[in-house]
Design an enzyme around this catalytic site. Sequence first.
Site, mmCIF file in Angstrom:
data_model
loop_
_atom_site.group_PDB
_atom_site.id
_atom_site.type_symbol
_atom_site.label_atom_id
_atom_site.label_comp_id
_atom_site.label_asym_id
_atom_site.label_seq_id
_atom_site.Cartn_x
_atom_site.Cartn_y
_atom_site.Cartn_z
ATOM 1 N N GLY A 1 5.509 7.109 -7.497
ATOM 2 C CA GLY A 1 6.930 6.939 -7.778
ATOM 3 C C GLY A 1 7.612 5.881 -6.937
ATOM 4 O O GLY A 1 8.587 5.267 -7.370
ATOM 5 N N GLU B 1 -3.350 -3.930 -6.812
ATOM 6 C CA GLU B 1 -2.206 -3.963 -5.895
ATOM 7 C C GLU B 1 -1.553 -5.326 -6.068
ATOM 8 O O GLU B 1 -2.131 -6.358 -5.700
ATOM 9 C CB GLU B 1 -2.674 -3.761 -4.459
#
Length: 430
Positions: free
Chosen positions: A63, A245
Site C-alpha cells: 500500500g 523495483e
Amino acid sequence: MLIYDISKLHLPILSSLFEGLHKPVISIGKSVNGSPLWAIEISDKPGLKEAEPAFKFIGNVHGDEPVGREVLMQLAYWLCDNYLKDPLATLIVENTHLHILPSMNPDGFALRRRGNANNVDLNRDFPDQFFPNNDDIKQRQPETRAIMNWIKQEHFTASASLHGGALVANYPWDGSRDTRKQYYGCPDDKAFRYMASMYSQSHYNMSLSKEFEGGITNGALWYPIYGGMQDWNYIHGGCFELTLEISDVKWPKASELLVIWKQNKMSMLNLVASLVKTGVHGRIFAADTGRPIPGSLMVKGIDSKINASGTFGDYHRIIAPGQSYEVVASMEGFKPKRTRVMLGREAMNLDFILDPDGALKGTKPLRNDCGCSCNDDGASNKPFLLREAYLWLYLLALFSLLALYLLFRRRMASRLAAHRHPPPKRTVAV
C-alpha cells in the site's frame, strides 16, 4: 499527468476513461474492505480466447508503494492512444493479451501502509515451496485469493509486479531452503536473467546501478522472502514473473510521476513485446483427430514444464536465445515427440503432432477450456483435419498437372500446324 484513485472509481467511471479503446474492465475480486480489484485487458480481441501469449502487470502490492499504479495507468493510456500509430503498441495489442491490475492493495493505499486492511503483507501471503506457513486457505487474504484464482482462469505466460523503494529487476528464487542469503537460482535461471536484463537495459538508468550488477538481482541473494507472489506464479502457474523495483522513492512528488513513467516506458513495452519476438511458440495436436490438445512442453536440461492451453493447444515457452535446445512435447495417452532447435534472437514457431499411445486404452475424452469433450461428436469416424488437408493438396496437384498437360498438347499442335503451312517469306527492301 492524470492521477486517479482507482480504489474509489466505480466500473462505469473507469470504463469511461478508456471509452472506445480495446479493453474490458473487470473486477477480479475484492479487498478486505470491499474495494473492487479492477483489472484492464488490452487486446484487439479483449475477453476472447486466442492462441496468443498473455502478460499481466500488477501494481501497488504494498500500500505504501503507489508508483506502480500510476505508471500502469499511463501504460494503458499510451497503448490505447498509440494503437495503429506506433509499431510497438500495435504489435502488443494485436499479438498479446495484456492484463493490467493497477492496485492489488487499495486498502493499504488508502491507509498509507505496507499491509492490507488486516495489516498483512500480501507479498508474504502466498503458499511457499519451502515452508508451510501459508497453506491454511482460511487464513489467506482475499486479495491473495483473487490473484490465485485469476491465474487459474487465465493462461499467463509471463508477469511483473511493480514496487518502489529501490531500482532493480528481481528474479526467482526469492528464498532458499536453508534461509541463508545466497544466490539460489530456479530451473529457468538463464531465461529469467535474460528477462530481467532486458528490462534493466531498456531503462533510463537501472543498468547503471552500483549496488546491483547490471541492474538485476536474484531475490534470495538480495534478501530472502517466503510466501512471495513471484515464486508462486512460476511454480503453480507456469508464469515467469519478475519483481520490478522502479523507483528509489516510495512516495515521489506528483510532478515526478511523469518522469518515472518515461524512464520505465521502453522497459515495460520491450518486456511485453518479448513474448512475441523471442522464445519458442506453437501448438500441440492429436494425430488421430487433428485437434488441439492441452499437452505439456519441456526443455531437456531444464526441470520445469509449461502447459498448452486447452482451447487451442497453444504454448509460449520463454527461453534465453543464442543456443540449441531439445524441446519435448508430451501428454498422457500420447507418445512424446522431441526435436532440437537453434534459437536465435527471433522467435521460433514449432508445432507438434502427437500420435496416440496404443498401449493406453480407454482414455478419457479430452476437454478444452470450454468444458466440452474434444471427441464427443464421434470425430474418430470422420476424416480428421490433417487427412483432409492432404487430400486437398493431392487434388490441387492433380489438377495442376492436368492443366500443364493440356497446355503442352495445345502448343505441340500449334507447332505441327506451323510446320505444315510455313509463313510467307518476308521481303526486305534495300
